[in-house]
Motif scaffolding. Structure first.
Motif, mmCIF file in Angstrom:
data_model
loop_
_atom_site.group_PDB
_atom_site.id
_atom_site.type_symbol
_atom_site.label_atom_id
_atom_site.label_comp_id
_atom_site.label_asym_id
_atom_site.label_seq_id
_atom_site.Cartn_x
_atom_site.Cartn_y
_atom_site.Cartn_z
ATOM 1 N N THR A 85 0.792 -1.366 0.155
ATOM 2 C CA THR A 85 0.070 -0.038 -0.029
ATOM 3 C C THR A 85 0.793 1.271 -0.057
ATOM 4 O O THR A 85 1.930 1.249 0.747
ATOM 5 C CB THR A 85 -1.071 -0.043 1.217
ATOM 6 O OG1 THR A 85 -1.820 -1.186 1.078
ATOM 7 C CG2 THR A 85 -1.919 1.326 1.290
ATOM 8 N N LEU A 86 0.512 2.148 -0.738
ATOM 9 C CA LEU A 86 1.243 3.581 -0.766
ATOM 10 C C LEU A 86 0.851 4.162 0.402
ATOM 11 O O LEU A 86 -0.329 4.190 1.210
ATOM 12 C CB LEU A 86 0.481 4.404 -1.932
ATOM 13 C CG LEU A 86 1.373 5.600 -2.300
ATOM 14 C CD1 LEU A 86 2.695 5.210 -2.884
ATOM 15 C CD2 LEU A 86 0.599 6.279 -3.626
ATOM 16 N N VAL A 87 1.951 4.738 1.187
ATOM 17 C CA VAL A 87 1.913 5.405 2.344
ATOM 18 C C VAL A 87 2.408 6.530 2.463
ATOM 19 O O VAL A 87 3.570 6.961 1.859
ATOM 20 C CB VAL A 87 2.767 4.695 3.564
ATOM 21 C CG1 VAL A 87 2.445 5.161 4.802
ATOM 22 C CG2 VAL A 87 1.950 2.970 3.655
ATOM 23 N N LEU A 88 1.864 7.892 3.043
ATOM 24 C CA LEU A 88 2.196 9.088 3.238
ATOM 25 C C LEU A 88 2.666 9.162 4.533
ATOM 26 O O LEU A 88 1.622 9.048 5.531
ATOM 27 C CB LEU A 88 1.124 10.318 3.006
ATOM 28 C CG LEU A 88 1.478 11.556 3.178
ATOM 29 C CD1 LEU A 88 2.860 12.153 2.731
ATOM 30 C CD2 LEU A 88 0.417 12.364 3.070
ATOM 31 N N SER A 89 3.879 9.264 5.117
ATOM 32 C CA SER A 89 4.364 9.688 6.462
ATOM 33 C C SER A 89 4.731 11.439 6.681
ATOM 34 O O SER A 89 5.543 11.501 5.932
ATOM 35 C CB SER A 89 5.352 8.682 6.798
ATOM 36 O OG SER A 89 4.936 7.405 6.899
ATOM 37 N N GLU A 90 4.151 11.907 7.531
ATOM 38 C CA GLU A 90 4.684 13.270 7.512
ATOM 39 C C GLU A 90 5.009 13.819 9.082
ATOM 40 O O GLU A 90 4.443 12.951 9.846
ATOM 41 C CB GLU A 90 3.334 14.278 7.306
ATOM 42 C CG GLU A 90 2.779 14.032 5.893
ATOM 43 C CD GLU A 90 1.676 14.753 5.510
ATOM 44 O OE1 GLU A 90 1.776 15.389 4.487
ATOM 45 O OE2 GLU A 90 0.996 15.179 6.469
ATOM 46 N N SER A 91 5.947 14.552 9.089
ATOM 47 C CA SER A 91 6.252 15.107 10.558
ATOM 48 C C SER A 91 6.576 16.603 10.454
ATOM 49 O O SER A 91 6.991 17.239 9.960
ATOM 50 C CB SER A 91 7.887 14.734 10.875
ATOM 51 O OG SER A 91 8.267 15.003 11.989
ATOM 52 N N PRO A 92 5.281 17.127 10.786
ATOM 53 C CA PRO A 92 4.766 18.554 10.943
ATOM 54 C C PRO A 92 5.513 19.116 12.044
ATOM 55 O O PRO A 92 5.437 18.735 13.241
ATOM 56 C CB PRO A 92 3.273 18.576 11.102
ATOM 57 C CG PRO A 92 3.067 17.413 11.890
ATOM 58 C CD PRO A 92 3.911 16.378 11.243
ATOM 59 N N SER A 93 6.728 20.017 11.952
ATOM 60 C CA SER A 93 7.421 20.765 12.879
ATOM 61 C C SER A 93 7.978 19.919 13.995
ATOM 62 O O SER A 93 7.858 20.332 15.147
ATOM 63 C CB SER A 93 6.304 22.028 13.287
ATOM 64 O OG SER A 93 6.083 22.800 12.448
ATOM 65 N N GLY A 94 8.203 18.820 13.461
ATOM 66 C CA GLY A 94 8.832 17.657 14.597
ATOM 67 C C GLY A 94 8.086 16.991 15.420
ATOM 68 O O GLY A 94 8.415 16.302 16.325
ATOM 69 N N GLN A 95 6.820 16.954 15.087
ATOM 70 C CA GLN A 95 5.668 16.274 15.992
ATOM 71 C C GLN A 95 5.779 14.814 15.506
ATOM 72 O O GLN A 95 6.487 14.749 14.553
ATOM 73 C CB GLN A 95 4.370 17.076 15.829
ATOM 74 C CG GLN A 95 4.164 18.317 15.957
ATOM 75 C CD GLN A 95 2.915 18.757 15.788
ATOM 76 O OE1 GLN A 95 1.919 18.212 15.669
ATOM 77 N NE2 GLN A 95 2.525 20.125 15.380
ATOM 78 N N PRO A 96 5.057 13.970 16.314
ATOM 79 C CA PRO A 96 4.787 12.723 16.204
ATOM 80 C C PRO A 96 4.432 12.412 14.602
ATOM 81 O O PRO A 96 3.562 13.270 13.884
ATOM 82 C CB PRO A 96 4.087 11.903 16.692
ATOM 83 C CG PRO A 96 4.187 12.914 18.156
ATOM 84 C CD PRO A 96 4.584 14.343 17.524
ATOM 85 N N THR A 97 4.906 11.380 13.914
ATOM 86 C CA THR A 97 4.722 11.199 12.508
ATOM 87 C C THR A 97 3.797 10.311 12.115
ATOM 88 O O THR A 97 3.697 8.904 12.205
ATOM 89 C CB THR A 97 5.990 10.588 11.866
ATOM 90 O OG1 THR A 97 7.158 11.570 12.063
ATOM 91 C CG2 THR A 97 5.872 10.401 10.367
#
Length: 163
Positions: free
Chosen positions: A86-98
């Motif tokens: 599955t295609l996954v998008l992982s993001e870390s906004p301003s160092g917060q949990p991803t």
């Protein structure tokens, strides 16, 4: 910030819309014709900038920053990869949990990611608008019909490069 998460991920609509969410081949990230891009939105003294690197090694890396009246408001890093087919998008906004958002729909031209356990947003949807613009829509809950907000981007020269 929800808007920043949507901004960072928008390029996926343009870059990855042709991919199948069932693909298990990490090299499928190499397939899109549009391999890299920079996107901007200028609105009311706020400039949002995103840069996505071309796919390599089965991943795409992205970064974004938001500058409000000449001062940093937020930043973010992103990773697109394929996990368990599955295609996954992982993001870390301003160092917060991803948080991870998995593709719920990847039928050109729509790309839709969901995370039903995430507080807000639970769904992010992307759709290109011609070759140089597009829309990102964020939904508070995965079953919502109306988006909480819509962001419009334009393709631009990559910001922050000295060459």
């Amino acid at each position: 910030d929800v808007m920043n998460r949507v901004r960072l991920a928008f390029l996926l609509a343009v870059t990855l819309a042709p991919l199948s969410p069932q693909s298990t081949d990490a090299q499928s990230l190499e397939a899109p014709a549009f391999m890299e891009s920079c996107l901007v939105q200028d609105s009311g003294g706020v400039r949002s900038e995103e840069i996505w690197l071309a796919p390599a090694g089965g991943i795409m890396l992205g970064m974004a920053r938001v500058v409000r009246t000449g001062r940093p408001a937020s930043w973010e890093s992103g990773l697109v990869h394929i996990a368990d087919g599955t295609l996954v998008l992982s993001e870390s906004p301003s160092g917060q949990p991803t948080p991870d958002f998995t593709s719920a729909e990847a039928t050109a031209p729509t790309l839709r990611f969901e995370n039903r356990t995430h507080n807000v947003p639970q769904t992010i949807e992307y759709r290109p608008e011609g070759p140089d613009a597009g829309h990102a829509r964020a939904f508070r809950a995965y079953q919502d019909v109306e988006p909480a907000f819509v962001v419009t981007f334009e393709r631009a020269a990559c910001p922050g490069l000295s060459t």
